[in-house]
Design a protein around this motif. Structure first.
Motif, PDB file in Angstrom:
ATOM      1  N   TYR A   9      10.639 -38.771   7.084  1.00  0.00           N
ATOM      2  CA  TYR A   9      11.454 -38.386   8.489  1.00  0.00           C
ATOM      3  C   TYR A   9      12.732 -38.977   8.116  1.00  0.00           C
ATOM      4  O   TYR A   9      12.974 -40.032   7.987  1.00  0.00           O
ATOM      5  CB  TYR A   9      10.501 -39.223   9.590  1.00  0.00           C
ATOM      6  CG  TYR A   9      11.336 -38.947  10.898  1.00  0.00           C
ATOM      7  CD1 TYR A   9      10.945 -37.697  11.418  1.00  0.00           C
ATOM      8  CD2 TYR A   9      11.819 -40.071  11.507  1.00  0.00           C
ATOM      9  CE1 TYR A   9      11.479 -37.530  12.610  1.00  0.00           C
ATOM     10  CE2 TYR A   9      12.319 -39.616  12.735  1.00  0.00           C
ATOM     11  CZ  TYR A   9      12.380 -38.792  13.483  1.00  0.00           C
ATOM     12  OH  TYR A   9      12.760 -38.218  14.533  1.00  0.00           O
ATOM     13  N   ARG A  10      13.791 -38.014   8.644  1.00  0.00           N
ATOM     14  CA  ARG A  10      15.194 -38.435   8.549  1.00  0.00           C
ATOM     15  C   ARG A  10      15.623 -38.301  10.030  1.00  0.00           C
ATOM     16  O   ARG A  10      17.094 -38.179   9.894  1.00  0.00           O
ATOM     17  CB  ARG A  10      15.969 -37.538   7.738  1.00  0.00           C
ATOM     18  CG  ARG A  10      15.469 -37.823   6.185  1.00  0.00           C
ATOM     19  CD  ARG A  10      16.240 -37.244   4.961  1.00  0.00           C
ATOM     20  NE  ARG A  10      15.707 -35.965   4.973  1.00  0.00           N
ATOM     21  CZ  ARG A  10      16.254 -34.928   4.016  1.00  0.00           C
ATOM     22  NH1 ARG A  10      17.196 -35.258   3.382  1.00  0.00           N
ATOM     23  NH2 ARG A  10      15.753 -33.681   3.526  1.00  0.00           N
ATOM     24  N   GLY A  11      14.992 -38.027  11.115  1.00  0.00           N
ATOM     25  CA  GLY A  11      15.587 -37.757  12.152  1.00  0.00           C
ATOM     26  C   GLY A  11      15.450 -36.595  12.825  1.00  0.00           C
ATOM     27  O   GLY A  11      14.946 -35.847  12.322  1.00  0.00           O
ATOM     28  N   LEU A  12      15.520 -36.416  14.143  1.00  0.00           N
ATOM     29  CA  LEU A  12      15.516 -35.114  14.938  1.00  0.00           C
ATOM     30  C   LEU A  12      16.391 -34.110  14.383  1.00  0.00           C
ATOM     31  O   LEU A  12      16.192 -32.989  14.310  1.00  0.00           O
ATOM     32  CB  LEU A  12      15.574 -35.378  16.273  1.00  0.00           C
ATOM     33  CG  LEU A  12      14.421 -36.261  17.132  1.00  0.00           C
ATOM     34  CD1 LEU A  12      14.848 -36.609  18.399  1.00  0.00           C
ATOM     35  CD2 LEU A  12      13.187 -35.898  16.965  1.00  0.00           C
ATOM     36  N   ASP A  13      17.672 -34.423  14.157  1.00  0.00           N
ATOM     37  CA  ASP A  13      18.675 -33.371  13.836  1.00  0.00           C
ATOM     38  C   ASP A  13      18.404 -32.956  12.459  1.00  0.00           C
ATOM     39  O   ASP A  13      19.194 -31.870  11.939  1.00  0.00           O
ATOM     40  CB  ASP A  13      19.955 -33.737  14.172  1.00  0.00           C
ATOM     41  CG  ASP A  13      20.540 -35.229  13.386  1.00  0.00           C
ATOM     42  OD1 ASP A  13      19.396 -35.812  12.837  1.00  0.00           O
ATOM     43  OD2 ASP A  13      21.702 -35.598  13.441  1.00  0.00           O
ATOM     44  N   THR A  14      17.944 -33.448  11.547  1.00  0.00           N
ATOM     45  CA  THR A  14      17.699 -33.207  10.018  1.00  0.00           C
ATOM     46  C   THR A  14      16.305 -32.829   9.794  1.00  0.00           C
ATOM     47  O   THR A  14      15.453 -33.532  10.169  1.00  0.00           O
ATOM     48  CB  THR A  14      18.444 -34.156   9.250  1.00  0.00           C
ATOM     49  OG1 THR A  14      17.681 -35.225   9.233  1.00  0.00           O
ATOM     50  CG2 THR A  14      19.776 -34.530   9.188  1.00  0.00           C
ATOM     51  N   PRO A  15      16.048 -31.787   8.769  1.00  0.00           N
ATOM     52  CA  PRO A  15      14.635 -31.580   8.367  1.00  0.00           C
ATOM     53  C   PRO A  15      14.252 -32.897   7.531  1.00  0.00           C
ATOM     54  O   PRO A  15      14.908 -33.554   6.829  1.00  0.00           O
ATOM     55  CB  PRO A  15      14.862 -30.258   7.429  1.00  0.00           C
ATOM     56  CG  PRO A  15      16.429 -30.255   7.166  1.00  0.00           C
ATOM     57  CD  PRO A  15      17.071 -31.101   8.227  1.00  0.00           C
ATOM     58  N   PRO A  16      12.959 -32.964   7.510  1.00  0.00           N
ATOM     59  CA  PRO A  16      12.341 -33.994   6.733  1.00  0.00           C
ATOM     60  C   PRO A  16      12.304 -33.841   5.300  1.00  0.00           C
ATOM     61  O   PRO A  16      12.521 -32.593   4.785  1.00  0.00           O
ATOM     62  CB  PRO A  16      10.872 -33.990   7.166  1.00  0.00           C
ATOM     63  CG  PRO A  16      10.435 -32.763   7.836  1.00  0.00           C
ATOM     64  CD  PRO A  16      11.881 -32.210   8.202  1.00  0.00           C
ATOM     65  N   ASP A  17      12.405 -34.753   4.419  1.00  0.00           N
ATOM     66  CA  ASP A  17      12.422 -34.802   3.064  1.00  0.00           C
ATOM     67  C   ASP A  17      11.184 -33.913   2.468  1.00  0.00           C
ATOM     68  O   ASP A  17      10.017 -34.582   2.860  1.00  0.00           O
ATOM     69  CB  ASP A  17      12.649 -36.107   2.323  1.00  0.00           C
ATOM     70  CG  ASP A  17      12.675 -36.057   0.784  1.00  0.00           C
ATOM     71  OD1 ASP A  17      12.962 -35.328   0.085  1.00  0.00           O
ATOM     72  OD2 ASP A  17      12.827 -37.074   0.213  1.00  0.00           O
ATOM     73  N   PRO A  18      11.571 -32.781   1.713  1.00  0.00           N
ATOM     74  CA  PRO A  18      10.012 -32.136   1.209  1.00  0.00           C
ATOM     75  C   PRO A  18       9.253 -33.074   0.255  1.00  0.00           C
ATOM     76  O   PRO A  18       8.076 -32.776  -0.014  1.00  0.00           O
ATOM     77  CB  PRO A  18      10.672 -30.940   0.685  1.00  0.00           C
ATOM     78  CG  PRO A  18      12.213 -31.213   0.469  1.00  0.00           C
ATOM     79  CD  PRO A  18      12.418 -32.218   1.373  1.00  0.00           C
ATOM     80  N   MET A  45      11.645 -48.440  23.163  1.00  0.00           N
ATOM     81  CA  MET A  45      10.570 -47.014  22.813  1.00  0.00           C
ATOM     82  C   MET A  45      10.582 -47.132  21.427  1.00  0.00           C
ATOM     83  O   MET A  45      11.473 -47.200  20.504  1.00  0.00           O
ATOM     84  CB  MET A  45      11.499 -45.695  23.259  1.00  0.00           C
ATOM     85  CG  MET A  45      10.541 -44.484  22.926  1.00  0.00           C
ATOM     86  SD  MET A  45      11.247 -43.217  23.961  1.00  0.00           S
ATOM     87  CE  MET A  45      12.411 -42.519  22.608  1.00  0.00           C
ATOM     88  N   ILE A  46       9.181 -46.839  20.890  1.00  0.00           N
ATOM     89  CA  ILE A  46       8.784 -46.711  19.625  1.00  0.00           C
ATOM     90  C   ILE A  46       9.124 -45.709  18.828  1.00  0.00           C
ATOM     91  O   ILE A  46       8.669 -44.688  19.346  1.00  0.00           O
ATOM     92  CB  ILE A  46       7.487 -46.918  19.308  1.00  0.00           C
ATOM     93  CG1 ILE A  46       7.010 -48.575  19.724  1.00  0.00           C
ATOM     94  CG2 ILE A  46       6.878 -47.150  18.025  1.00  0.00           C
ATOM     95  CD1 ILE A  46       5.615 -48.721  19.889  1.00  0.00           C
ATOM     96  N   SER A  47      10.041 -45.350  17.514  1.00  0.00           N
ATOM     97  CA  SER A  47      10.375 -44.407  17.093  1.00  0.00           C
ATOM     98  C   SER A  47       9.025 -43.819  16.228  1.00  0.00           C
ATOM     99  O   SER A  47       8.196 -44.519  15.915  1.00  0.00           O
ATOM    100  CB  SER A  47      11.162 -44.574  16.065  1.00  0.00           C
ATOM    101  OG  SER A  47      10.957 -45.333  14.960  1.00  0.00           O
ATOM    102  N   THR A  48       9.040 -42.542  15.900  1.00  0.00           N
ATOM    103  CA  THR A  48       7.987 -41.877  15.253  1.00  0.00           C
ATOM    104  C   THR A  48       7.855 -42.600  13.999  1.00  0.00           C
ATOM    105  O   THR A  48       6.718 -42.636  13.464  1.00  0.00           O
ATOM    106  CB  THR A  48       8.222 -40.299  15.268  1.00  0.00           C
ATOM    107  OG1 THR A  48       8.459 -39.877  16.475  1.00  0.00           O
ATOM    108  CG2 THR A  48       7.291 -39.554  14.783  1.00  0.00           C
ATOM    109  N   GLN A  49       9.078 -42.580  13.217  1.00  0.00           N
ATOM    110  CA  GLN A  49       8.883 -43.250  11.843  1.00  0.00           C
ATOM    111  C   GLN A  49       8.288 -44.704  11.970  1.00  0.00           C
ATOM    112  O   GLN A  49       7.329 -44.836  11.046  1.00  0.00           O
ATOM    113  CB  GLN A  49      10.208 -43.583  11.310  1.00  0.00           C
ATOM    114  CG  GLN A  49      10.165 -43.725   9.889  1.00  0.00           C
ATOM    115  CD  GLN A  49      11.815 -43.752   9.095  1.00  0.00           C
ATOM    116  OE1 GLN A  49      12.601 -43.825  10.146  1.00  0.00           O
ATOM    117  NE2 GLN A  49      11.649 -43.824   7.937  1.00  0.00           N
TER     118      GLN A  49
END
Length: 94
Positions: A52-61, A1-5
């Motif tokens: 993008y840092r993953g589903l469990d953490t918010p993205p870097d602003p 599966m291809i990741s979003t990043q």
């Protein structure tokens, strides 16, 4: 599966390369300006992919703020380039 990043990063690299190729191949100034905008969109995609840092953490602003600022600058620079191009075209007609 291809990741979003990977999906966004790969699409950004593809847009960047497509814009670079178009900028080098085409001679008219309007096509070069469109190619620069496509390259900018590719850079924006790459920056969003790096945020993008993953589903469990918010993205870097920070990359998101850079992209928003870059969009404003790109629209302003495009408007200025179109005005300069129109002026050059008008001066060539004389």
């Amino acid at each position: 599966m291809i990741s979003t990043q990977l999906f966004y990063g790969g699409g950004g690299i593809l847009l960047l390369l497509l814009g670079l190729w178009s900028f080098l191949v085409h001679a008219p100034l309007l096509r070069k300006l469109i190619a620069l905008n496509v390259m900018g969109a590719g850079v924006f995609h790459i920056l969003v992919a790096t945020a993008y840092r993953g589903l469990d953490t918010p993205p870097d602003p920070v990359p998101h703020a850079l992209v928003l600022t870059g969009i404003v600058v790109a629209v302003s620079a495009t408007a200025l380039a179109l005005a300069f191009g129109q002026r050059l075209d008008r001066d060539d007609d004389r």
